[in-house]
Scaffold this motif. Structure first.
Motif, PDB file in Angstrom:
ATOM      1  N   THR A  18      20.060 -22.128  81.960  1.00 24.02           N
ATOM      2  CA  THR A  18      21.371 -21.499  82.840  1.00 24.02           C
ATOM      3  C   THR A  18      21.184 -22.054  84.032  1.00 24.02           C
ATOM      4  N   GLY A  19      20.148 -23.072  84.877  1.00 26.63           N
ATOM      5  CA  GLY A  19      20.105 -24.079  85.415  1.00 26.63           C
ATOM      6  C   GLY A  19      21.427 -24.349  85.428  1.00 26.63           C
ATOM      7  N   ILE A  20      21.980 -25.246  84.558  1.00 25.66           N
ATOM      8  CA  ILE A  20      22.525 -25.851  83.887  1.00 25.66           C
ATOM      9  C   ILE A  20      24.266 -25.070  84.177  1.00 25.66           C
ATOM     10  N   TYR A  22      25.740 -22.797  86.142  1.00 28.09           N
ATOM     11  CA  TYR A  22      26.059 -22.811  87.933  1.00 28.09           C
ATOM     12  C   TYR A  22      25.395 -23.586  88.614  1.00 28.09           C
ATOM     13  N   LEU A  23      24.637 -23.751  89.103  1.00 27.64           N
ATOM     14  CA  LEU A  23      23.080 -24.811  89.710  1.00 27.64           C
ATOM     15  C   LEU A  23      24.369 -25.805  90.366  1.00 27.64           C
ATOM     16  N   PRO A  24      24.887 -26.933  89.323  1.00 26.86           N
ATOM     17  CA  PRO A  24      25.403 -28.643  89.728  1.00 26.86           C
ATOM     18  C   PRO A  24      26.456 -27.950  90.846  1.00 26.86           C
ATOM     19  N   SER A  25      27.218 -27.020  90.590  1.00 29.51           N
ATOM     20  CA  SER A  25      28.788 -26.989  90.820  1.00 29.51           C
ATOM     21  C   SER A  25      27.792 -26.232  92.870  1.00 29.51           C
ATOM     22  N   ILE A  26      26.781 -25.412  92.817  1.00 31.67           N
ATOM     23  CA  ILE A  26      26.627 -24.728  93.703  1.00 31.67           C
ATOM     24  C   ILE A  26      25.959 -26.339  94.945  1.00 31.67           C
ATOM     25  N   THR A  27      24.718 -27.239  94.018  1.00 32.45           N
ATOM     26  CA  THR A  27      24.155 -27.703  94.526  1.00 32.45           C
ATOM     27  C   THR A  27      25.138 -28.548  95.316  1.00 32.45           C
ATOM     28  N   ILE A  28      26.058 -29.120  94.674  1.00 33.03           N
ATOM     29  CA  ILE A  28      26.739 -29.957  94.728  1.00 33.03           C
ATOM     30  C   ILE A  28      27.522 -29.758  96.096  1.00 33.03           C
ATOM     31  N   ARG A  29      28.461 -28.522  96.633  1.00 35.16           N
ATOM     32  CA  ARG A  29      29.292 -28.182  97.175  1.00 35.16           C
ATOM     33  C   ARG A  29      28.119 -28.407  99.105  1.00 35.16           C
ATOM     34  N   HIS A  30      26.674 -28.370  98.154  1.00 34.51           N
ATOM     35  CA  HIS A  30      25.577 -28.167  99.915  1.00 34.51           C
ATOM     36  C   HIS A  30      25.625 -29.413  99.801  1.00 34.51           C
ATOM     37  N   ALA A  31      25.157 -30.677  98.828  1.00 35.92           N
ATOM     38  CA  ALA A  31      24.794 -31.818  98.847  1.00 35.92           C
ATOM     39  C   ALA A  31      25.285 -32.724  99.010  1.00 35.92           C
ATOM     40  N   ILE A 226      22.414 -34.247  85.001  1.00 34.23           N
ATOM     41  CA  ILE A 226      23.213 -33.861  84.869  1.00 34.23           C
ATOM     42  C   ILE A 226      24.192 -33.072  85.734  1.00 34.23           C
ATOM     43  N   VAL A 227      23.639 -33.603  87.078  1.00 33.10           N
ATOM     44  CA  VAL A 227      24.351 -33.258  88.020  1.00 33.10           C
ATOM     45  C   VAL A 227      24.633 -35.027  88.581  1.00 33.10           C
ATOM     46  N   MET A 228      23.711 -35.314  87.809  1.00 29.63           N
ATOM     47  CA  MET A 228      24.351 -37.078  88.174  1.00 29.63           C
ATOM     48  C   MET A 228      25.111 -37.151  87.571  1.00 29.63           C
ATOM     49  N   LEU A 229      25.558 -36.928  85.967  1.00 30.55           N
ATOM     50  CA  LEU A 229      26.692 -37.189  85.190  1.00 30.55           C
ATOM     51  C   LEU A 229      28.082 -36.484  85.450  1.00 30.55           C
ATOM     52  N   ILE A 230      27.694 -35.186  86.174  1.00 32.81           N
ATOM     53  CA  ILE A 230      28.822 -34.480  87.192  1.00 32.81           C
ATOM     54  C   ILE A 230      29.020 -35.198  87.850  1.00 32.81           C
ATOM     55  N   ILE A 231      28.481 -35.478  88.700  1.00 34.92           N
ATOM     56  CA  ILE A 231      29.276 -36.720  90.279  1.00 34.92           C
ATOM     57  C   ILE A 231      29.702 -37.591  89.611  1.00 34.92           C
ATOM     58  N   GLY A 232      29.466 -38.464  88.825  1.00 40.93           N
ATOM     59  CA  GLY A 232      29.716 -39.664  88.201  1.00 40.93           C
ATOM     60  C   GLY A 232      31.183 -39.472  87.234  1.00 40.93           C
ATOM     61  N   THR A 242      34.671 -26.809  90.954  1.00 39.20           N
ATOM     62  CA  THR A 242      34.453 -26.735  89.010  1.00 39.20           C
ATOM     63  C   THR A 242      32.947 -26.139  89.082  1.00 39.20           C
ATOM     64  N   PRO A 243      33.446 -24.602  89.266  1.00 41.17           N
ATOM     65  CA  PRO A 243      32.437 -23.330  88.910  1.00 41.17           C
ATOM     66  C   PRO A 243      30.964 -23.616  87.606  1.00 41.17           C
ATOM     67  N   LEU A 244      31.955 -24.277  86.394  1.00 44.76           N
ATOM     68  CA  LEU A 244      31.445 -24.279  85.408  1.00 44.76           C
ATOM     69  C   LEU A 244      31.227 -25.620  85.049  1.00 44.76           C
ATOM     70  N   ALA A 245      30.615 -26.881  85.780  1.00 41.13           N
ATOM     71  CA  ALA A 245      31.074 -27.799  85.979  1.00 41.13           C
ATOM     72  C   ALA A 245      30.422 -28.579  84.987  1.00 41.13           C
ATOM     73  N   THR A 246      29.027 -28.350  83.874  1.00 43.92           N
ATOM     74  CA  THR A 246      28.744 -27.909  83.148  1.00 43.92           C
ATOM     75  C   THR A 246      29.175 -28.607  81.565  1.00 43.92           C
ATOM     76  N   TYR A 247      30.285 -27.646  81.499  1.00 39.06           N
ATOM     77  CA  TYR A 247      30.648 -27.333  80.579  1.00 39.06           C
ATOM     78  C   TYR A 247      32.135 -28.029  80.795  1.00 39.06           C
ATOM     79  N   GLU A 248      32.644 -28.794  81.962  1.00 47.00           N
ATOM     80  CA  GLU A 248      33.887 -29.183  81.971  1.00 47.00           C
ATOM     81  C   GLU A 248      33.430 -30.730  81.286  1.00 47.00           C
TER      82      GLU A 248
END
Lengths: 364, 399
Positions: A18-20, A22-31, A226-232, A242-248
Motif C-alpha cells: 500500500t506504500g506505493i 498514495y504515498l509517492p504523491s503525498i511524499t513528493i508534495r512535501h519533499a 518507485i518514487v525516483m521513477l515517478i519523479i523522473g 497525481t494521487p495514483l502516480a504509481t498506477y500512472e
C-alpha cells in the motif's frame, strides 16, 4: 510455525503493497524532487518499532503483545489497550480493503458495483484467515518473487522516458521538505507492529533482528526506486497532483512498439500483495480480539469482523478522495500513536518498573 | 449417518460458494465486446468560435463490426470519421457519442491533432485537465499541431497505408530521426509545462499540395509549435526546431550539408550531447544572464560530391565544417525563441537548477519577457568524425 525468512518477506509486502499507492504523491508534495530520500528517513520509525517489539519478545518469550500487556499495565489497562489495538488492526485492515477496492474500481472494474468487489475481497480474506498464518506465510513465499520482477520491469520499461533534469536542483524543497515528506510514510513503516503477534510463532530467532532490519532496508530501497521513477518520468509537480502516480507510471510502461498496455500484468501481483496485507491485519485483529476477551479460537470472529469491515469501509469512505485525504491527514497521527507512541511508552514503563523492582530487591 | 451429514453440509457450502461466485462474477459488468467498440486512434481538436469547440475522431472498428454492417464477411478495416461540437471539450466528446452506436474508447488512442486556433485559446488548457482527469487517454498519446483545421488532417489518405494513426506515427518517427520535428507525448508536454524555466513544443503537421502530386493533399511533419504554458505563441521552422532539439540534448541522426573542397559533404550525427551551464563572466549584468553552451557532436560522412580523395589529414577541416554549419542553426533557434518570448530551450531551468532561490525570487515571474530575450551565450562545439565511409572518394569516369 513460520520461519524468519517468511517473516522478512511479509515485512516487505506489508509496507510496500500500500506504500506505493498514495504515498509517492503525498511524499513528493512535501519533499519535491527529493522525495526519493524520504523512505529512508521513514524507515527509522520502522527500526525503532522493530527494536521495541523484539526487545519485548525476548523479555516475554512466546507471548503476543495482547498477552504481555497485563504484565506492563495491569489487568484493566491491558483490556483497554488490547481493545484499542483490536480497533486499530481491524481499522487498518478495513482501510487496506478500501484502498484495494479503490484501485480495482479505477483500473480494472469501473462499472462493477463497489459492494460486489468488497464482497469478493472479503471472501478471499475469510478463506485466507481460516487457513491460518502458516498458509499465509507459504503464499507470501510464492508471490514475493513477483516484487523484484515488477520493479525491474518498471525500470527497464521506463528507462528511456526518464527526465534526469527533474532531479535538479538537488532536493529543491530542502532537507526540511524531505523530513516532512517522510512523516506520512513513517506510519507505513510502523505497521511492522503486527510482528508483535507473529514473533511467538516464528520457529527460530537466529539473526532475526538483522534479517528484519535488512528487509526494512530493502523496502525503503524499493519505495525509493518507485518514487525516483515517478519523479523522473512525470516531474515533481505533475507527480504531486497525481494521487495514483504509481498506477500512472505502470500505464506508461512500454517495451518498444511491440509490448504496450501491460498494466494488468503489474496489477495482478500488486493486488495479491494488498490482499495479503489486508489478510494479515485482519488475522492479527482476530488474534488480539480473541486474546483480549479470552476466546478458545479466533476463527469464530473471522466472518463477523470481515463483513463488518466491508460495510464500515463503504460507509466511512464514500469516495477515493476521502481515502487519500484520510491517509494524508488522519492516518499518520492515528497510526503512529499505536505503532510508535504506545510501544515507546510501554518500553519506558517496563524500565521504570524493572528499576523499581531492582531497587526494592537491593534495599536491605 | 453423522458422516453423511458432514459430507452433505460440506458440499452444500461448496456449492453455495460456487453459485455465489458465479452470480457475482465481475465480468458481467465490465465485459468488453471488441466489435461493439469504436476505437479512437486519431482525435482532432478545432475551435469554431471562442465559446465553441469542434472535435473529430478517426474511428477504427474491427472487421467483424464492418462485415456485419456491410454484409461483407471478412472485409478490410474501414476507418470512419465522426465530428461533434460543444461549448467545452467534455461536452463535445459527449455529443460525439450520440452519433455512434458503438462505445467510444480512447484506450488505443495514438495521436491528438490540435489546430492553431484551438491551442491559442484557453480551451487547450481545459482540455488537458479533462484528458488527465478522466484517465481514459494514456500519457503515451502523441500531440501534433496544425495551422489549418485538424479535421482536414483526418480526411487525408496517406500513401502506402490505410491506417492514418500508423502513418502519422511513422512520419513523426522519420521527422524525429532527422530532427526537423520531434515527437511529444502527453507526458512530455506536461513535464515541460510544469518544469520551472522551460516551455513546451509540439510537432507541426503541414498539409501540402503540389503539381507533382496532381494537387492531391499530402501530410508532412515539419517544424514545431512553440508554447508558453498552454498557449501557442508561434511556429518554429524545421531548422529552428533542429537547433532547439540539439540544445535540449535530444538524440537523433540529423544530416548536415556544407561545402568542402570543391564539392559538398554530408555528415550524419550518431550522437549529440549538450551541456548548458551558467557562465561566470565578469561582464555579465543582472539583466543579461550569461550561459555557456558546450556541444559534442559525433558522426560519420555519408556523402561527398567532390573529387578529392579523403585522407586522415582532412578530417579536422571537415570537423571544423560541421562546427561552422551547426553554429548558425543554434543561433537562429535561440533568436527565434527570444523573439517569441518563450524559453523552449530551457535556459531558465539551467539557471533555476544552479541557483534555485535567486531564480525564484528575482527572475521567475519575468524570465520569458525580460531576461530570456537578453541572455548572453557562448557556443562551444566539438565535432568528431568517427567514420569516413566505405570509400575514399566519389567514382570517377575513365579519361
Amino acid at each position: 510455525m513460520i520461519s524468519v525468512k517468511q517473516l522478512s518477506y511479509l515485512t516487505v509486502i506489508l509496507i510496500f503493497s500500500t506504500g506505493i499507492l498514495y504515498l509517492p504523491s503525498i511524499t513528493i508534495r512535501h519533499a519535491g524532487n527529493g522525495g526519493w530520500l524520504s523512505p529512508f528517513i521513514s524507515m527509522m520509525v520502522g527500526i525503532m518499532v522493530l527494536f521495541i517489539i523484539l526487545f519485548f519478545h525476548y523479555q516475554f518469550t512466546s507471548k503476543t503483545l495482547t498477552e504481555y500487556l497485563p504484565l506492563l499495565v495491569g489487568k484493566w489497562g491491558a483490556r483497554l489497550l488490547g481493545a484499542l489495538y483490536v480497533l486499530f488492526f481491524w481499522s487498518t485492515g478495513l482501510l487496506v480493503v478500501r484502498e484495494m477496492v479503490g484501485i480495482v474500481r479505477i483500473t480494472l472494474l469501473p462499472k462493477t458495483p463497489i459492494v460486489v468487489i468488497c464482497f469478493m475481497i472479503a471472501l478471499a480474506i475469510i478463506y485466507g484467515a481460516y487457513c491460518k498464518m502458516e498458509a499465509i506465510a507459504r503464499l507470501i513465499e510464492l508471490i514475493v518473487l513477483l516484487l523484484p520482477v515488477m520493479v525491474i520491469a518498471l525500470i527497464t520499461g521506463l528507462a528511456g522516458a526518464i527526465h534526469w533534469g527533474a532531479f535538479f536542483p538537488f532536493i529543491e524543497a530542502g532537507w526540511r521538505g524531505v523530513i516532512r515528506g517522510a512523516f506520512v510514510p513513517s506510519s507505513w513503516f510502523g505497521e511492522i507492529i503486527v510482528l508483535a503477534y507473529l514473533l511467538p510463532i516464528v520457529s527460530s530467532h537466529h539473526r532475526s533482528f538483522s534479517i528484519l532490519l535488512f528487509s526494512l532496508g530493502i523496502t525503503a530501497g524499493l519505495l525509493s526506486i518507485i518514487v525516483m521513477l515517478i519523479i523522473g518520468v512525470f516531474g515533481a509537480s505533475e507527480a504531486a497532483r497525481t494521487p495514483l502516480a504509481t498506477y500512472e507510471l505502470i500505464r506508461y510502461v512500454q517495451f518498444g512498439s511491440f509490448l504496450q498496455h501491460i498494466d494488468a500484468l503489474f496489477l495482478f501481483p500488486w493486488l495479491m500483495f494488498m490482499l495479503v496485507k489486508g489478510l494479515l491485519f485482519f488475522y492479527v485483529a482476530m488474534i488480539s480480539f480473541s486474546q483480549t476477551i479470552v476466546l478458545p479460537s479466533y476463527q469464530f470472529t473471522i466472518i463477523p469482523l470481515v463483513f463488518l469491515s466491508t460495510v464500515v469501509s463503504h460507509w466511512m469512505f464514500l469516495d477515493d478522495a476521502t481515502v487519500s485525504k484520510f491517509l494524508e491527514v488522519v492516518w499518520p497521527v492515528y497510526a503512529l500513536f499505536f505503532e510508535a507512541a504506545v510501544p515507546l511508552l510501554l518500553l519506558v514503563l517496563y524500565f521504570v518498573r524493572h528499576r523499581k523492582i531492582q531497587t526494592i530487591r537491593m534495599s536491605p | 449417518m453423522i458422516k453423511y451429514s458432514v459430507i452433505f453440509h460440506k458440499n452444500i457450502f461448496n456449492w453455495l460458494l460456487v453459485i455465489v461466485l458465479m452470480v457475482l462474477i465481475t465480468g458481467c459488468w465490465d465485459y468488453h465486446e471488441l466489435d461493439k467498440e469504436a476505437v479512437i486512434s486519431v482525435f482532432g481538436y478545432d475551435l469554431i468560435s471562442p465559446y465553441h469547440v469542434k472535435v473529430s475522431a478517426y474511428l477504427e472498428t474491427t472487421p467483424k463490426a464492418n462485415s456485419s454492417s456491410n454484409g461483407n464477411e471478412g472485409g478490410m478495416k474501414k476507418p470512419e470519421i465522426i465530428r461533434a461540437d460543444g461549448p467545452t471539450i467534455y461536452e463535445a466528446i459527449k455529443n460525439m457519442s450520440v452519433y455512434t452506436p458503438n462505445e467510444l474508447t480512447f484506450h488505443h488512442h495514438v495521436i491528438s491533432i490540435l489546430s492553431e486556433k484551438f491551442v491559442s485559446s484557453p480551451h487547450f488548457g481545459d482540455g488537458l485537465d479533462r484528458i488527465t482527469r478522466v484517465g481514459a487517454t494514456r500519457r503515451r498519446g502523441l500531440f501534433a499541431v496544425t495551422s489549418g483545421q485538424s479535421s482536414d488532417v483526418l480526411e487525408i489518405k496517406l500513401p502506402l497505408t490505410d491506417d492514418l494513426s500508423e502513418g502519422l506515427l511513422n512520419l513523426m518517427e522519420a521527422a524525429k530521426e532527422q530532427q526537423y520535428s520531434t515527437q511529444v507525448d502527453l507526458n512530455d508536454f506536461l513535464y515541460d509545462l510544469t518544469l520551472i524555466g522551460k516551455e513546451p513544443i509540439i510537432p507541426r503537421i503541414l498539409i501540402t499540395q503540389s503539381k507533382s502530386t496532381s494537387f492531391q493533399k499530402r501530410i508532412k511533419v515539419y517544424g514545431s509549435g512553440a508554447f508558453r504554458g498552454t498557449r501557442f505563441v508561434g511556429w518554429l521552422s524545421g531548422n529552428e526546431t533542429r537547433g532547439v532539439l540539439w540544445l535540449r540534448g535530444k538524440s537523433g541522426h540529423p544530416i548536415l550539408r556544407f561545402p568542402w573542397e570543391g564539392g559538398e559533404i554530408m555528415v550524419q550525427a550518431e550522437s549529440i550531447q549538450t551541456k548548458i551551464a551558467l557562465s561566470q563572466t565578469s561582464r555579465a549584468s543582472k539583466e543579461q544572464i550569461p550561459f555557456l553552451i558546450k556541444m559534442k557532436w559525433q558522426g560519420k560522412i555519408v556523402m561527398y560530391t567532390g573529387h578529392r580523395s579523403l585522407k586522415v589529414q582532412d578530417i579536422p577541416s571537415i570537423e571544423q565544417g560541421v562546427e561552422n554549419s551547426m553554429r548558425p542553426v543554434i543561433q537562429q533557434s535561440i533568436r527565434r525563441a527570444q523573439a517569441l518570448h518563450t524559453d523552449v530551450i530551457g535556459f531558465g531551468n539551467t539557471f533555476y537548477s544552479s541557483q534555485p532561490s535567486v531564480y525564484r525570487q528575482k527572475y521567475l515571474s519575468q524570465w520569458n519577457d525580460r531576461y530570456f530575450p537578453q541572455i548572453q551565450y557562448i557556443v562551444q562545439i566539438k565535432a568528431k568524425i568517427l567514420n569516413i565511409g566505405m570509400t575514399s572518394h566519389a567514382p570517377e569516369e575513365r579519361d
